[in-house]
Design an enzyme around this catalytic site. Structure first.
Site, PDB file in Angstrom:
ATOM      1  N   HIS A 307     -30.846  24.171   3.417  1.00  0.00           N
ATOM      2  CA  HIS A 307     -30.737  24.020   1.974  1.00  0.00           C
ATOM      3  C   HIS A 307     -31.630  22.884   1.527  1.00  0.00           C
ATOM      4  CE1 HIS A 307     -29.069  23.542  -2.024  1.00  0.00           C
ATOM      5  NE2 HIS A 307     -28.624  24.778  -1.882  1.00  0.00           N
ATOM      6  N   ASP A 364     -24.680  31.165   1.072  1.00  0.00           N
ATOM      7  CA  ASP A 364     -25.066  32.570   1.161  1.00  0.00           C
ATOM      8  C   ASP A 364     -24.838  33.188   2.529  1.00  0.00           C
ATOM      9  OD1 ASP A 364     -25.706  33.057  -1.409  1.00  0.00           O
ATOM     10  OD2 ASP A 364     -27.710  32.219  -1.235  1.00  0.00           O
TER      11      ASP A 364
HETATM   12  N1  ACO Z   1     -34.601  28.743   9.981  1.00  0.00           N
HETATM   13  C1  ACO Z   1     -35.441  28.056  10.798  1.00  0.00           C
HETATM   14  N2  ACO Z   1     -36.052  26.904  10.445  1.00  0.00           N
HETATM   15  C2  ACO Z   1     -35.835  26.430   9.218  1.00  0.00           C
HETATM   16  C3  ACO Z   1     -34.984  27.077   8.292  1.00  0.00           C
HETATM   17  C4  ACO Z   1     -34.338  28.279   8.727  1.00  0.00           C
HETATM   18  N3  ACO Z   1     -33.515  28.933   7.909  1.00  0.00           N
HETATM   19  N4  ACO Z   1     -34.949  26.384   7.155  1.00  0.00           N
HETATM   20  C5  ACO Z   1     -35.737  25.323   7.315  1.00  0.00           C
HETATM   21  N5  ACO Z   1     -36.282  25.344   8.567  1.00  0.00           N
HETATM   22  C6  ACO Z   1     -37.154  24.310   9.186  1.00  0.00           C
HETATM   23  C7  ACO Z   1     -38.581  24.376   8.629  1.00  0.00           C
HETATM   24  O1  ACO Z   1     -39.404  25.196   9.422  1.00  0.00           O
HETATM   25  C8  ACO Z   1     -38.945  22.909   8.696  1.00  0.00           C
HETATM   26  O2  ACO Z   1     -39.239  22.592  10.042  1.00  0.00           O
HETATM   27  P1  ACO Z   1     -40.361  21.462  10.376  1.00  0.00           P
HETATM   28  O3  ACO Z   1     -39.828  20.181   9.803  1.00  0.00           O
HETATM   29  O4  ACO Z   1     -40.443  21.473  11.856  1.00  0.00           O
HETATM   30  O5  ACO Z   1     -41.626  21.918   9.713  1.00  0.00           O
HETATM   31  C9  ACO Z   1     -37.670  22.172   8.327  1.00  0.00           C
HETATM   32  O6  ACO Z   1     -36.620  23.049   8.752  1.00  0.00           O
HETATM   33  C10 ACO Z   1     -37.522  21.859   6.843  1.00  0.00           C
HETATM   34  O7  ACO Z   1     -37.663  23.071   6.117  1.00  0.00           O
HETATM   35  P2  ACO Z   1     -38.270  23.182   4.660  1.00  0.00           P
HETATM   36  O8  ACO Z   1     -38.792  24.562   4.449  1.00  0.00           O
HETATM   37  O9  ACO Z   1     -39.218  22.034   4.419  1.00  0.00           O
HETATM   38  O10 ACO Z   1     -36.991  22.908   3.778  1.00  0.00           O
HETATM   39  P3  ACO Z   1     -36.884  23.238   2.254  1.00  0.00           P
HETATM   40  O11 ACO Z   1     -35.936  22.255   1.697  1.00  0.00           O
HETATM   41  O12 ACO Z   1     -38.232  23.347   1.605  1.00  0.00           O
HETATM   42  O13 ACO Z   1     -36.268  24.722   2.234  1.00  0.00           O
HETATM   43  C11 ACO Z   1     -34.746  26.521   2.237  1.00  0.00           C
HETATM   44  C12 ACO Z   1     -34.944  25.011   2.025  1.00  0.00           C
HETATM   45  C13 ACO Z   1     -35.755  27.319   1.362  1.00  0.00           C
HETATM   46  C14 ACO Z   1     -33.345  26.899   1.775  1.00  0.00           C
HETATM   47  C15 ACO Z   1     -34.944  26.841   3.735  1.00  0.00           C
HETATM   48  O14 ACO Z   1     -34.015  26.124   4.521  1.00  0.00           O
HETATM   49  C16 ACO Z   1     -34.839  28.345   4.044  1.00  0.00           C
HETATM   50  O15 ACO Z   1     -35.851  29.052   3.922  1.00  0.00           O
HETATM   51  N6  ACO Z   1     -33.625  28.848   4.397  1.00  0.00           N
HETATM   52  C17 ACO Z   1     -33.420  30.259   4.630  1.00  0.00           C
HETATM   53  C18 ACO Z   1     -33.251  30.979   3.304  1.00  0.00           C
HETATM   54  C19 ACO Z   1     -31.902  30.693   2.663  1.00  0.00           C
HETATM   55  O16 ACO Z   1     -30.854  30.752   3.306  1.00  0.00           O
HETATM   56  N7  ACO Z   1     -31.954  30.430   1.334  1.00  0.00           N
HETATM   57  C20 ACO Z   1     -30.728  30.193   0.552  1.00  0.00           C
HETATM   58  C21 ACO Z   1     -30.657  28.776   0.055  1.00  0.00           C
HETATM   59  S1  ACO Z   1     -29.123  28.508  -0.750  1.00  0.00           S
HETATM   60  C22 ACO Z   1     -29.323  29.144  -2.309  1.00  0.00           C
HETATM   61  O17 ACO Z   1     -30.368  29.318  -2.835  1.00  0.00           O
HETATM   62  C23 ACO Z   1     -28.097  29.461  -3.030  1.00  0.00           C
END
Ligand code: ACO
Length: 428
Positions: A307, A364
């Site tokens: 998140h 979610d």
């Molecule tokens: N699976 C694997 N790795 C992940 C995931 C995941 N679900 N989410 C983040 N990471 C990793 C990234 O690759 C990154 O790794 P790094 O530091 O080695 O490069 C690190 O964790 C940080 O991730 P970011 O993308 O920078 O985090 P951000 O805050 O931009 O993204 C997000 C948040 C979009 C929710 C992300 O965690 C994601 O894509 N999750 C899956 C989709 C999801 O469940 N979305 C629902 C969110 S809740 C809502 O909207 C109600």
């Protein structure tokens, strides 16, 4: 004297005002920065940018706190009615009994959708995604109420649009589903409450009435409350930015629905179940999928994990996980996809990659599990989220309009070509 911070650029020092929120959140006010210094700030994805002050929702991602208008989400999810929460978010206070009765009455009165809207519905292909239909239908509603386009609308006119939106969204959502499965649309019935009415429009048939199950109604009420607002997320910011151009409320909410659709936002609940089904069909071996999620050269992510603001736990996920367990137990559901969900949760929560990045199951991850248990088709999951989020979007729009905020218009740092001359190509 109010607090300032100093910014030093070359040999010049600038004092920038500090804004403090009621929960001691601090921001540096850079609204005059460009005029004073010629600089703008750069923050792709707005990870550090406060787009507004707001009195609607407080959340602390580190401590896992979420409050609507000061009320903890745990108390509201446990005790409140979704429409009570709608009133709270939109008008700022919990309603008195008289206010609540009037509010419910106004919403019940407007649940019918103009019959001409069915003409649009019938024109969609049968496989149309209900989020596409919902977004288009909400914008289309504005054409039935041209008076809502007036930027100088009265409080009564705004309230009427709010009642219409809250009343008609469940009808449109259920109709989008009925259309997709080729069933006749069911009309709203005044004898039902908000959640019951939606369920009967989804699952009743002309041949039989839908028997509402209190376990299902209660779970739905809770889910809608948990989704009702989440401050300046992608869809709420979209609603604000569209509304800031003085576009009408229907158009602004329709844009919010489109923003919510994406799998990185509200579309994640559908993506979670699809991912679990893929893993199951692949033979259920979790290691391969966990490795894929960790591999930087692979675009696969564990949907429902991580998140933008919650880096320890998502307080909504805690409540919803318990609700999911209750629903599964009370309805006696046995589902191999849900077994994979539990296993995946266990593995990821104990894996260093996920732990070190603060990646926990978000709301979610579990909402998809409950919706599946309630018999709601996967493609409708994000529509359910939109139903819950509607009062939050309305509250965000209303606050922005009442604060007379200017049109949203970010700056950029241009990295393209410098000026160059046009070259004729041979167009013969
Ligand atoms: N699976 C694997 N790795 C992940 C995931 C995941 N679900 N989410 C983040 N990471 C990793 C990234 O690759 C990154 O790794 P790094 O530091 O080695 O490069 C690190 O964790 C940080 O991730 P970011 O993308 O920078 O985090 P951000 O805050 O931009 O993204 C997000 C948040 C979009 C929710 C992300 O965690 C994601 O894509 N999750 C899956 C989709 C999801 O469940 N979305 C629902 C969110 S809740 C809502 O909207 C109600």
């Amino acid at each position: 004297m109010s607090k300032t911070v100093q910014l030093i650029i070359d040999e010049n020092t600038y004092d920038l005002p500090v804004v403090e929120g009621s929960e001691n959140e601090k921001a540096i006010d850079i609204s005059k920065l460009r005029a004073q210094t010629g600089y703008v700030t750069l923050d792709t994805g707005y990870k550090n940018t406060g787009a507004t002050t707001s009195g609607i929702t407080f959340l602390d991602g580190e401590k896992g706190i979420l409050r609507y208008r000061g009320y903890p989400i745990e108390q509201l999810a446990e005790k409140a009615d979704f429409l009570e929460v709608c009133f709270l978010l939109i008008y700022g206070e919990l309603p008195s009994k008289t206010e609540f009765d009037l509010f419910k009455d106004n919403i019940t009165k407007h649940t019918l959708v103009h019959e001409d809207m069915r003409t649009f519905l019938e024109a969609y292909p049968t496989k149309a995604h209900p989020m596409g239909i919902l977004s288009a239908s909400l914008c289309t509603l504005s054409t039935f109420y041209p008076e809502s386009h007036d930027a100088n609308r009265s409080k009564e006119a705004v309230d009427l649009t709010i009642f219409r939106l809250l009343a008609k969204l469940p009808t449109l959502a259920a109709w989008a589903y009925q259309n997709a499965v080729g069933h006749p649309v069911m009309y709203p019935k005044n004898k039902y409450n908000y959640c019951e009415n939606f369920l009967q429009m989804m699952f009743a048939m002309p041949a039989f009435e839908y028997e509402t199950d209190p376990v299902i109604v209660n779970a739905l009420n809770k889910l809608l409350i948990l989704h009702a607002d989440h401050e300046q997320n992608c869809s709420a910011s979209t609603v604000r930015i569209v509304g800031s151009s003085q576009a009408n409320l229907y158009a602004s909410i329709s844009a919010g629905v489109s923003a919510l659709w994406g799998p990185l936002h509200g579309g994640a609940n559908q993506a979670v179940i699809e991912m679990l089904e893929t893993i199951m069909n692949d033979g259920g071996g979790l290691k391969r999928w966990i490795d894929k999620a960790k591999d930087k050269n692979d675009s696969f992510r564990l949907m429902g994990f991580g998140h933008r603001v919650y880096k320890n736990f998502d307080p909504r996920a805690k409540i919803i996980k318990k609700a999911a367990d209750d629903v599964l137990e009370k309805l006696g559901i046995v589902d191999p996809v849900l077994d994979i969900a539990k296993e995946l949760e266990e593995v990821a929560l104990n894996d260093d990659y996920f732990k070190s990045r603060g990646l926990y199951p978000n709301v979610d991850f579990y909402s998809g599990i409950i919706y599946r248990a309630l018999g709601i088709p996967t493609e409708m999951f994000t529509v359910m989220f939109a139903m819950g989020r509607l009062p939050g979007w309305i509250a965000q729009w209303k606050e922005m309009m009442e604060d007379n905020q200017p049109i949203g218009r970010p700056r950029q740092i241009y990295t393209g070509h410098n000026e160059r001359d046009y070259q004729n190509i041979d167009k013969r």
